[in-house]
Design a protein around this motif. Structure first.
Motif, PDB file in Angstrom:
ATOM      1  N   LEU A  14       0.738  -1.214  -0.016  1.00 51.74           N
ATOM      2  CA  LEU A  14      -0.046   0.020  -0.028  1.00 51.74           C
ATOM      3  C   LEU A  14       0.745   1.244   0.010  1.00 51.74           C
ATOM      4  CD1 LEU A  14      -2.472  -1.080   2.832  1.00 51.74           C
ATOM      5  CD2 LEU A  14      -2.545  -1.339   0.414  1.00 51.74           C
ATOM      6  N   GLU A  15       0.439   2.275  -0.731  1.00 49.53           N
ATOM      7  CA  GLU A  15       1.104   3.582  -0.589  1.00 49.53           C
ATOM      8  C   GLU A  15       0.161   4.595   0.127  1.00 49.53           C
ATOM      9  OE1 GLU A  15       2.636   7.170  -3.844  1.00 49.53           O
ATOM     10  OE2 GLU A  15       1.729   5.262  -4.529  1.00 49.53           O
ATOM     11  N   LEU A  16       0.795   5.039   0.987  1.00 51.20           N
ATOM     12  CA  LEU A  16       0.021   6.054   2.018  1.00 51.20           C
ATOM     13  C   LEU A  16       0.847   7.330   2.332  1.00 51.20           C
ATOM     14  CD1 LEU A  16      -0.934   3.190   4.634  1.00 51.20           C
ATOM     15  CD2 LEU A  16      -2.352   4.146   3.297  1.00 51.20           C
ATOM     16  N   GLY A  17       0.519   8.099   1.497  1.00 53.85           N
ATOM     17  CA  GLY A  17       1.105   9.424   1.600  1.00 53.85           C
ATOM     18  C   GLY A  17       2.352   9.095   0.942  1.00 53.85           C
ATOM     19  N   ASP A  18       3.589   9.498   1.617  1.00 51.46           N
ATOM     20  CA  ASP A  18       4.880   9.130   1.236  1.00 51.46           C
ATOM     21  C   ASP A  18       5.504   7.939   1.857  1.00 51.46           C
ATOM     22  OD1 ASP A  18       4.979  10.174   3.740  1.00 51.46           O
ATOM     23  OD2 ASP A  18       6.725  11.510   3.596  1.00 51.46           O
ATOM     24  N   ARG A  19       4.719   7.121   2.301  1.00 52.70           N
ATOM     25  CA  ARG A  19       4.945   5.791   3.143  1.00 52.70           C
ATOM     26  C   ARG A  19       4.574   4.707   2.164  1.00 52.70           C
ATOM     27  NH1 ARG A  19       3.825   5.628   9.434  1.00 52.70           N
ATOM     28  NH2 ARG A  19       5.241   3.803   9.152  1.00 52.70           N
ATOM     29  N   PHE A  20       5.341   3.567   2.156  1.00 50.56           N
ATOM     30  CA  PHE A  20       4.933   2.374   1.358  1.00 50.56           C
ATOM     31  C   PHE A  20       4.804   1.287   2.349  1.00 50.56           C
ATOM     32  CE2 PHE A  20       6.403   4.977  -1.952  1.00 50.56           C
ATOM     33  CZ  PHE A  20       5.363   4.694  -3.031  1.00 50.56           C
ATOM     34  N   ILE A  21       3.840   0.428   2.527  1.00 49.07           N
ATOM     35  CA  ILE A  21       3.801  -0.470   3.485  1.00 49.07           C
ATOM     36  C   ILE A  21       3.495  -1.827   2.724  1.00 49.07           C
ATOM     37  CG2 ILE A  21       3.226   0.919   5.755  1.00 49.07           C
ATOM     38  CD1 ILE A  21       0.699  -0.206   5.582  1.00 49.07           C
ATOM     39  N   THR A  22       3.810  -2.919   3.494  1.00 52.91           N
ATOM     40  CA  THR A  22       3.426  -4.326   3.026  1.00 52.91           C
ATOM     41  C   THR A  22       2.718  -4.966   4.087  1.00 52.91           C
ATOM     42  OG1 THR A  22       5.406  -4.550   1.575  1.00 52.91           O
ATOM     43  CG2 THR A  22       4.159  -6.429   1.986  1.00 52.91           C
ATOM     44  N   LEU A  23       1.772  -5.280   3.679  1.00 54.38           N
ATOM     45  CA  LEU A  23       0.800  -5.992   4.956  1.00 54.38           C
ATOM     46  C   LEU A  23       1.159  -7.461   5.391  1.00 54.38           C
ATOM     47  CD1 LEU A  23      -2.912  -5.176   3.500  1.00 54.38           C
ATOM     48  CD2 LEU A  23      -1.552  -3.993   5.504  1.00 54.38           C
ATOM     49  N   GLN A  24       1.448  -7.564   6.898  1.00 52.65           N
ATOM     50  CA  GLN A  24       1.910  -8.822   7.294  1.00 52.65           C
ATOM     51  C   GLN A  24       0.773  -9.814   7.309  1.00 52.65           C
ATOM     52  OE1 GLN A  24       5.453  -8.908   7.871  1.00 52.65           O
ATOM     53  NE2 GLN A  24       5.150  -7.240   6.622  1.00 52.65           N
ATOM     54  N   GLN A  25      -0.647  -9.242   7.290  1.00 55.40           N
ATOM     55  CA  GLN A  25      -1.543 -10.176   7.402  1.00 55.40           C
ATOM     56  C   GLN A  25      -2.944  -9.673   6.590  1.00 55.40           C
ATOM     57  OE1 GLN A  25      -1.610  -9.998  11.796  1.00 55.40           O
ATOM     58  NE2 GLN A  25      -3.721  -9.043  11.579  1.00 55.40           N
ATOM     59  N   PRO A  26      -3.706 -10.544   6.349  1.00 51.88           N
ATOM     60  CA  PRO A  26      -4.911  -9.891   5.574  1.00 51.88           C
ATOM     61  C   PRO A  26      -5.613  -8.860   6.656  1.00 51.88           C
ATOM     62  CG  PRO A  26      -4.958 -12.507   5.748  1.00 51.88           C
ATOM     63  CD  PRO A  26      -3.717 -11.877   6.421  1.00 51.88           C
ATOM     64  N   VAL A  27      -6.340  -8.024   5.888  1.00 53.76           N
ATOM     65  CA  VAL A  27      -7.192  -6.953   6.649  1.00 53.76           C
ATOM     66  C   VAL A  27      -8.396  -6.944   5.989  1.00 53.76           C
ATOM     67  CG1 VAL A  27      -7.173  -4.614   7.300  1.00 53.76           C
ATOM     68  CG2 VAL A  27      -4.970  -5.701   6.928  1.00 53.76           C
ATOM     69  N   ALA A  28      -9.520  -7.188   6.939  1.00 48.57           N
ATOM     70  CA  ALA A  28     -10.782  -7.119   6.348  1.00 48.57           C
ATOM     71  C   ALA A  28     -11.302  -5.788   6.251  1.00 48.57           C
ATOM     72  CB  ALA A  28     -11.720  -7.806   7.574  1.00 48.57           C
ATOM     73  N   ARG A  29     -12.069  -5.466   5.274  1.00 52.64           N
ATOM     74  CA  ARG A  29     -12.923  -4.114   5.105  1.00 52.64           C
ATOM     75  C   ARG A  29     -13.538  -3.649   6.553  1.00 52.64           C
ATOM     76  NH1 ARG A  29     -18.432  -3.149   4.235  1.00 52.64           N
ATOM     77  NH2 ARG A  29     -18.546  -0.750   3.144  1.00 52.64           N
ATOM     78  N   GLY A  30     -13.158  -2.394   6.776  1.00 51.72           N
ATOM     79  CA  GLY A  30     -13.473  -1.828   7.843  1.00 51.72           C
ATOM     80  C   GLY A  30     -12.595  -1.831   8.925  1.00 51.72           C
ATOM     81  N   HIS A  31     -11.470  -2.567   8.943  1.00 53.44           N
ATOM     82  CA  HIS A  31     -10.589  -2.732   9.904  1.00 53.44           C
ATOM     83  C   HIS A  31      -9.375  -1.506   9.859  1.00 53.44           C
ATOM     84  CE1 HIS A  31     -11.687  -6.504  12.101  1.00 53.44           C
ATOM     85  NE2 HIS A  31     -12.522  -6.692  11.105  1.00 53.44           N
ATOM     86  N   LYS A  32      -8.787  -1.235  11.015  1.00 54.11           N
ATOM     87  CA  LYS A  32      -7.899  -0.252  11.212  1.00 54.11           C
ATOM     88  C   LYS A  32      -6.389  -1.031  10.717  1.00 54.11           C
ATOM     89  CE  LYS A  32      -9.865   2.233  14.630  1.00 54.11           C
ATOM     90  NZ  LYS A  32     -10.181   2.143  16.219  1.00 54.11           N
ATOM     91  N   ILE A  33      -5.603  -0.306  10.173  1.00 51.29           N
ATOM     92  CA  ILE A  33      -4.229  -0.677   9.777  1.00 51.29           C
ATOM     93  C   ILE A  33      -3.264   0.375  10.653  1.00 51.29           C
ATOM     94  CG2 ILE A  33      -2.292  -1.026   7.869  1.00 51.29           C
ATOM     95  CD1 ILE A  33      -4.976  -0.651   6.044  1.00 51.29           C
TER      96      ILE A  33
END
Length: 50
Positions: A14-33
């Motif tokens: 995911l690209e979040l502003g100037d940050r790039f992150i790789t999810l360590q686990q699945p994230v369901a719709r509506g959940h916080k990261i």
């Protein structure tokens, strides 16, 4: 703290502003990261919910 607007898969990048992150686990719709570590037992508040 971003909220998933759709289901996200493990290892998805995911690209979040100037940050790039790789999810360590699945994230369901509506959940916080979490972008930073969160201490065990810390209370997180949802805004916009009644």
């Amino acid at each position: 703290m971003p909220v998933a607007l759709c289901d996200l898969e493990q290892s998805q990048q995911l690209e979040l502003g100037d940050r790039f992150i790789t999810l360590q686990q699945p994230v369901a719709r509506g959940h916080k990261i979490a972008l930073n570590p969160i201490a065990a037992g810390k209370i997180l508040l949802n805004t916009g919910y009644l």
